[in-house]
Design a protein around this motif. Sequence first.
Motif, PDB file in Angstrom:
ATOM      1  N   GLU B  36       0.829  -1.214   0.000  1.00  0.00           N
ATOM      2  CA  GLU B  36       0.000   0.000   0.000  1.00  0.00           C
ATOM      3  C   GLU B  36       0.864   1.265   0.000  1.00  0.00           C
ATOM      4  OE1 GLU B  36      -0.339  -2.673   1.754  1.00  0.00           O
ATOM      5  OE2 GLU B  36      -2.336  -3.477   1.360  1.00  0.00           O
ATOM      6  N   PRO B  37       1.818   1.415   0.919  1.00  0.00           N
ATOM      7  CA  PRO B  37       2.655   2.618   0.877  1.00  0.00           C
ATOM      8  C   PRO B  37       3.531   2.689  -0.370  1.00  0.00           C
ATOM      9  CG  PRO B  37       3.266   1.190   2.744  1.00  0.00           C
ATOM     10  CD  PRO B  37       2.044   0.622   2.139  1.00  0.00           C
ATOM     11  N   VAL B  38       3.875   1.546  -0.930  1.00  0.00           N
ATOM     12  CA  VAL B  38       4.608   1.564  -2.209  1.00  0.00           C
ATOM     13  C   VAL B  38       3.700   2.124  -3.306  1.00  0.00           C
ATOM     14  CG1 VAL B  38       5.566   0.073  -4.035  1.00  0.00           C
ATOM     15  CG2 VAL B  38       6.246  -0.279  -1.638  1.00  0.00           C
ATOM     16  N   ALA B  39       2.445   1.644  -3.330  1.00  0.00           N
ATOM     17  CA  ALA B  39       1.494   2.099  -4.354  1.00  0.00           C
ATOM     18  C   ALA B  39       1.205   3.593  -4.214  1.00  0.00           C
ATOM     19  CB  ALA B  39       0.191   1.298  -4.246  1.00  0.00           C
ATOM     20  N   GLN B  40       1.273   4.067  -2.996  1.00  0.00           N
ATOM     21  CA  GLN B  40       0.961   5.470  -2.725  1.00  0.00           C
ATOM     22  C   GLN B  40       1.907   6.415  -3.487  1.00  0.00           C
ATOM     23  OE1 GLN B  40       1.258   6.463   1.440  1.00  0.00           O
ATOM     24  NE2 GLN B  40      -0.882   7.138   1.472  1.00  0.00           N
TER      25      GLN B  40
END
Lengths: 281, 281
Positions: B36-40
Amino acid sequence: MSRLSLNQATIKYADLATALSVTTRAGIGSIGLWREPVAQVGLAEAVRLVADSGLRFSSLCRGGFFTTADPAARQQALDENRRAIDETAALAAAGAPGSRPVLVLVAGGLPEGSRDLRGARARAADAVAALAGHAAAAGVVLAVEPMHPIYAADRGVVSTLDQALDLVGDLPAEVAGVVVDTFHVWWDPDLATLIARAGREGRIAAYQVCDWITPFPADALLSRGLMGDGHVDFASVTRWVLDAGYTGDIEVEIFNQELWDADPAEVTQRVKKAYETTIGL
Amino acid sequence: MSRLSLNQATIKYADLATALSVTTRAGIGSIGLWREPVAQVGLAEAVRLVADSGLRFSSLCRGGFFTTADPAARQQALDENRRAIDETAALAAAGAPGSRPVLVLVAGGLPEGSRDLRGARARAADAVAALAGHAAAAGVVLAVEPMHPIYAADRGVVSTLDQALDLVGDLPAEVAGVVVDTFHVWWDPDLATLIARAGREGRIAAYQVCDWITPFPADALLSRGLMGDGHVDFASVTRWVLDAGYTGDIEVEIFNQELWDADPAEVTQRVKKAYETTIGL
């Protein structure tokens, strides 16, 4: 539904006389008792009440809690368990024909501050062995209950049916068995095989049913529901238990705040209905 | 403490740049990331940030969730997992030497309304097999994480290390392994034997540490604590993992509301301290 037994924990707030009468009035033929409500009236009176009820007695909950490493505390736990064995024998003798002298044993958790799970498990095994003579003399079956791994730290270090069967393996089958409780073992990838093994080894001392519900309630001890309300495949597990040769009563034991808060007579009706739909025997 | 890796879930509310910088500033050499934080920030920017950080990349959490029986939903899950595999390869390539292209897989729970645990488990196994080719081409290890049986219904139907090892058994060890996470497996009576087996079969793709705390918090997902705050015997489990030949990073992954609410920089210090006391490697 001739094999249905109501475990008293399902109507936890009812005293013994009430528990017996609502069970009888519901047309349920069997009951599993807990030590605390028995102690509340005294064993002699409890025996009289059970005899008068005409109900079968399917088990007493519960002995165990013998993982301590302290010799004095261990001795105290063993003495307490011997009293529980005697109570089991007296209550089973007072019950209707088909009563079963089964004492459910919950091992207990890790002693305060200890992280030695292996040691606690070994002491639990030693304790069961230490009680075997007394149980044999009283004609009582010590029924080791594997508990869901969620309780391994603080309640029951015996976590799987495999482990429970190994634990009682050296004792005679008429003295030591296991409890199959769907709530505790439903997730086990080897469940079918392990129930078959338990049957083959003559170890199924009790079959208890209760569903696993989600979402998980705030109190992890109460994450239990009526059969059909959760995720357990009762048709499969019950078939495995019957195929393994179990012929005793089937106890409905549910810790659930909503059921506890309801009228016990109403709860017996809900139990009967859930049992009829999911077990039916 | 050269093998310590901070899993980003331990500082859940930090974005990727913050997570990398507090890890670096704490003198921790390695990090495990979440999708999720990578996708952000997008994968390209995440790759750049990881490369700039100088940190090793120890794993990506997480793929999986492929127990559905619906063909279209299954296809969607497999596609999503292929993207996760590609992300893992890219992030591992961007990390410092010693980075590990490991994608953690959580099987997922029972599909809505289903009680067919065996079926869900079989579909999870099929899905891992279906992803093996893509993983092999990308040089990524699919790391199946057995989850504590408390999550069997709603999160992860793979419940034991034994089951996870069986699940990956037919795939090459360089493509499919298992995660040993103390929180999930600490209770297992066969843990020592199973870790040894995992090592023998070349399957230990990741070792994650986290304590099991009691009393159980209201949110069962957050029943996790810093090492030393609970009941896990880290000395024994870590010895078993090392004896099994595991040479990779050791990830600290803790879901705990109190830690999440604290300043990430402070959390890294607490993690280091707890790690030093209980693991020390």
